[in-house]
Design a protein around this motif. Structure first.
Motif, PDB file in Angstrom:
ATOM      1  N   HIS A   1       6.519  13.766   2.436  1.00 12.04           N
ATOM      2  CA  HIS A   1       7.894  13.996   2.868  1.00 12.04           C
ATOM      3  C   HIS A   1       8.883  13.679   1.746  1.00 12.04           C
ATOM      4  CE1 HIS A   1      11.328  14.093   5.625  1.00 12.04           C
ATOM      5  NE2 HIS A   1      11.685  12.897   5.165  1.00 12.04           N
ATOM      6  N   TYR A   2       8.682  12.562   1.075  1.00  9.61           N
ATOM      7  CA  TYR A   2       9.605  12.136   0.016  1.00  9.61           C
ATOM      8  C   TYR A   2       9.483  12.991  -1.244  1.00  9.61           C
ATOM      9  CZ  TYR A   2      10.786   7.663   2.338  1.00  9.61           C
ATOM     10  OH  TYR A   2      11.252   6.698   3.185  1.00  9.61           O
ATOM     11  N   LEU A   3       8.277  13.449  -1.546  1.00 12.26           N
ATOM     12  CA  LEU A   3       7.993  14.020  -2.858  1.00 12.26           C
ATOM     13  C   LEU A   3       7.840  15.537  -2.862  1.00 12.26           C
ATOM     14  CD1 LEU A   3       5.454  11.280  -3.993  1.00 12.26           C
ATOM     15  CD2 LEU A   3       7.797  11.558  -4.798  1.00 12.26           C
ATOM     16  N   GLY A   4       8.037  16.177  -1.714  1.00 10.60           N
ATOM     17  CA  GLY A   4       7.958  17.630  -1.691  1.00 10.60           C
ATOM     18  C   GLY A   4       6.547  18.162  -1.837  1.00 10.60           C
ATOM     19  N   VAL A   5       5.574  17.420  -1.339  1.00 15.32           N
ATOM     20  CA  VAL A   5       4.182  17.849  -1.334  1.00 15.32           C
ATOM     21  C   VAL A   5       3.803  18.175   0.117  1.00 15.32           C
ATOM     22  CG1 VAL A   5       1.793  17.154  -1.807  1.00 15.32           C
ATOM     23  CG2 VAL A   5       3.645  16.396  -3.322  1.00 15.32           C
TER      24      VAL A   5
ATOM     25  N   GLY B   1       0.791  -1.213   0.000  1.00 10.82           N
ATOM     26  CA  GLY B   1       0.000   0.000   0.000  1.00 10.82           C
ATOM     27  C   GLY B   1       0.829   1.271   0.000  1.00 10.82           C
ATOM     28  N   THR B   2       1.937   1.263   0.718  1.00  7.01           N
ATOM     29  CA  THR B   2       2.767   2.465   0.764  1.00  7.01           C
ATOM     30  C   THR B   2       3.307   2.801  -0.616  1.00  7.01           C
ATOM     31  OG1 THR B   2       3.374   2.172   3.087  1.00  7.01           O
ATOM     32  CG2 THR B   2       4.868   3.478   1.731  1.00  7.01           C
ATOM     33  N   GLU B   3       3.780   1.802  -1.358  1.00  2.00           N
ATOM     34  CA  GLU B   3       4.275   2.081  -2.700  1.00  2.00           C
ATOM     35  C   GLU B   3       3.141   2.529  -3.616  1.00  2.00           C
ATOM     36  OE1 GLU B   3       6.949   0.198  -6.365  1.00  2.00           O
ATOM     37  OE2 GLU B   3       6.362  -1.108  -4.688  1.00  2.00           O
ATOM     38  N   SER B   4       1.974   1.912  -3.504  1.00  3.28           N
ATOM     39  CA  SER B   4       0.835   2.343  -4.315  1.00  3.28           C
ATOM     40  C   SER B   4       0.495   3.802  -4.035  1.00  3.28           C
ATOM     41  CB  SER B   4      -0.380   1.457  -4.027  1.00  3.28           C
ATOM     42  OG  SER B   4      -0.183   0.143  -4.517  1.00  3.28           O
ATOM     43  N   ILE B   5       0.522   4.183  -2.769  1.00  4.27           N
ATOM     44  CA  ILE B   5       0.206   5.556  -2.383  1.00  4.27           C
ATOM     45  C   ILE B   5       1.286   6.516  -2.860  1.00  4.27           C
ATOM     46  CG2 ILE B   5       0.074   7.062  -0.344  1.00  4.27           C
ATOM     47  CD1 ILE B   5      -1.519   4.672   0.975  1.00  4.27           C
ATOM     48  N   LEU B   6       2.538   6.136  -2.689  1.00  5.78           N
ATOM     49  CA  LEU B   6       3.635   6.970  -3.197  1.00  5.78           C
ATOM     50  C   LEU B   6       3.475   7.242  -4.691  1.00  5.78           C
ATOM     51  CD1 LEU B   6       6.708   5.371  -1.399  1.00  5.78           C
ATOM     52  CD2 LEU B   6       6.131   7.791  -1.305  1.00  5.78           C
ATOM     53  N   LEU B   7       3.130   6.213  -5.445  1.00  2.00           N
ATOM     54  CA  LEU B   7       2.997   6.365  -6.892  1.00  2.00           C
ATOM     55  C   LEU B   7       1.817   7.263  -7.248  1.00  2.00           C
ATOM     56  CD1 LEU B   7       3.816   2.711  -7.950  1.00  2.00           C
ATOM     57  CD2 LEU B   7       5.177   4.739  -8.495  1.00  2.00           C
TER      58      LEU B   7
END
Length: 479
Positions: A139-143, A97-103
């Motif tokens: 945090h990772y993506l600057g949003v 789920g975390t990777e799905s959400i990150l994407l």
């Protein structure tokens, strides 16, 4: 620490590995209400066999491993059909789920870089119940994550609060189906209409419920629409390694059409080497989880999953009704799915959890945040069916015992000493001293966690995060 100079025997290796598991929770016994989704030995063996059969196939290059391309396309097509999408819906397989959400967040961010390049700090509006993975993505993506309170009675997203949080920098709204903490479905249709009104990306996080809720609907439950039948829903995350019982890690991220999914894909030609084009975060990835997911879905079958859902629904009703009958406990809300949250206004819930752990159960502590108090969480799985009455009997007994237990000295000290103290300046050394006072030292945990959870619950969220970071940084040191 070095690897063995001479190779160990197969027997010695597996003896050591078994030894490593001595202190793990005994999830095979059906008394674990979190983290593990156990379909039973027969289904598990099918998943493991498919996993190992495709263990060495590498998803890095789908032109070489065409079997993985076929598996991924079929799994995504299943997800699209299951969530009532049309032929234009597309998706990809991820590790969880975390990777799905990150994407999904990455796709939304990059989409609005094209649509609205004037936005330099994009924002997404999150109900306080949105999964922590969205904060991780931010945090990772600057949003920038903009959090709004949920309804204090139902714990569903408050659409008017979401509306008030929208600014000129907003690109995305998130709703849950259901939220992990309370097991309730947000008003996705209203939130998606709001997203359409403001031309925003709407993501439904159905990691927990995307697979199971359609079966509950077929059983007559009043499941609100949350999928691609809702106008304005742009993307959906759906985990398979939860209530589809496939081996970890297995999730899907789905988009209404290819125009949205295009922003998920990463390609790089700026180096001397093989062609890089990734449809997920990972480059090299084993085909094992994908093959296992496909195998389990087809082995259990639609009828099998419907019967599992029927049994879980009955178990959830029994447990929820039983909790309401225990003196001192109350449900935070009636759940829409298999996730139950309850608390006590009279007894320390962290003592209740410790007492249940002593009796061989695993139930999950949840700290207070926003308008949700500290509480106990249960994720009811297929392996928990049949244990309902034992669970409730033990729970009633543990509440009686917990009433007699005092609050920990460190918890009382922290609560009493917070007034006027700037905890943002606390150092890692001070944190480790504090944790040592609660019984945490050298990366090991005490037998009882009530005092530690009590300390964390008393601290503001930013300080909790600082404490947890220092603790984990210390825990993962050389043995």
């Amino acid at each position: 620490m070095k690897i063995a100079r001479r190779g160990m025997t197969r027997e010695a290796i597996f003896d050591r590995l078994a030894e490593f598991r001595n202190h793990d929770i005994k999830w095979q016994e059906g008394r674990t209400y979190g983290y593990i989704f156990d379909p039973g030995k027969e289904v598990l063996e099918v998943g493991k066999a498919a996993y190992t059969a495709f263990l060495s196939e590498n998803g890095l290059d789908f032109t070489v491993f065409k079997s993985l391309l076929r598996l991924e396309r079929e799994l995504a097509a299943f997800g699209a059909t299951h969530l009532r999408g049309d032929r234009r819906v597309v998706g990809n397989f991820t590790s969880g789920g975390t990777e799905s959400i990150l994407l999904a967040v990455k796709a939304a961010r990059d989409c609005y870089r094209e649509r609205r390049p004037e936005i330099t700090v994009p924002e997404m509006v999150l109900p306080a119940t949105a999964h922590a993975a969205f904060h991780k993505a931010a945090h990772y993506l600057g949003v920038r994550a903009v959090t709004v309170s949920v309804d204090p009675e139902t714990f569903r997203a408050d659409v008017e609060r979401v509306r008030s949080a929208i600014t000129g920098n907003t690109i995305m709204i998130v709703g849950s189906a259901p939220s992990y903490a309370h097991g309730v479905v947000d008003p996705i249709a209203e939130m998606a209409a709001l997203a359409q009104e403001h031309e925003l990306w709407m993501h439904t996080d159905a990691c927990m419920g995307g697979f199971l809720l359609p079966y509950f609907r077929r059983l007559g439950e009043p499941v609100p629409d949350f999928d691609f039948t809702v106008p304005g829903v742009t993307s959906i995350s759906l985990d398979l390694h939860k209530y589809a019982y496939t081996p970890k890690g297995a999730s899907l991220v789905l988009y209404r059409n290819k125009a949205y999914r295009r922003h998920q894909i990463y390609a790089c030609s700026r180096w001397i080497g093989y062609t890089i084009v990734n449809n997920a975060v990972q480059s090299s990835r084993s085909g094992g989880p994908m093959a296992a997911a496909w195998a389990v879905l087809n082995y259990v079958g639609d009828d099998g999953y419907l019967e599992m859902a029927r049994k879980k629904l009955a178990a959830v009703r029994t447990i929820a009704d039983g909790i309401e009958r225990i003196d001192g406990l109350r449900l935070l809300t009636r759940p829409d799915m298999c996730l139950i949250s309850f608390t006590s206004d009279e007894v320390n819930v962290f003592h209740i959890i410790d007492e249940m752990n002593r009796r061989g159960w695993y139930i999950q502590p949840s700290l207070s945040f926003d308008n949700s108090p500290a509480h106990i969480h249960l994720s009811v799985s297929a392996s928990n069916v049949g244990w309902e009455h034992d669970l409730l009997d033990n729970l009633a007994e543990c509440v009686r015992v917990a009433r007699t237990l005092p609050e920990g000295e460190l918890t009382a000290l922290i609560k009493g000493g917070l007034q006027g103290v700037d905890l943002s300046t606390i150092s890692d050394t001070q944190i480790m001293d504090m944790m040592a006072a609660a019984g945490v030292a050298d990366g090991s945990l005490p037998g009882r966690m009530a005092d530690i959870n009590g300390v964390l619950d008393a601290l503001p969220a930013p300080v909790r995060e600082k404490v947890l970071t220092a603790f984990v940084n210390d825990m993962f040191s050389q043995p």
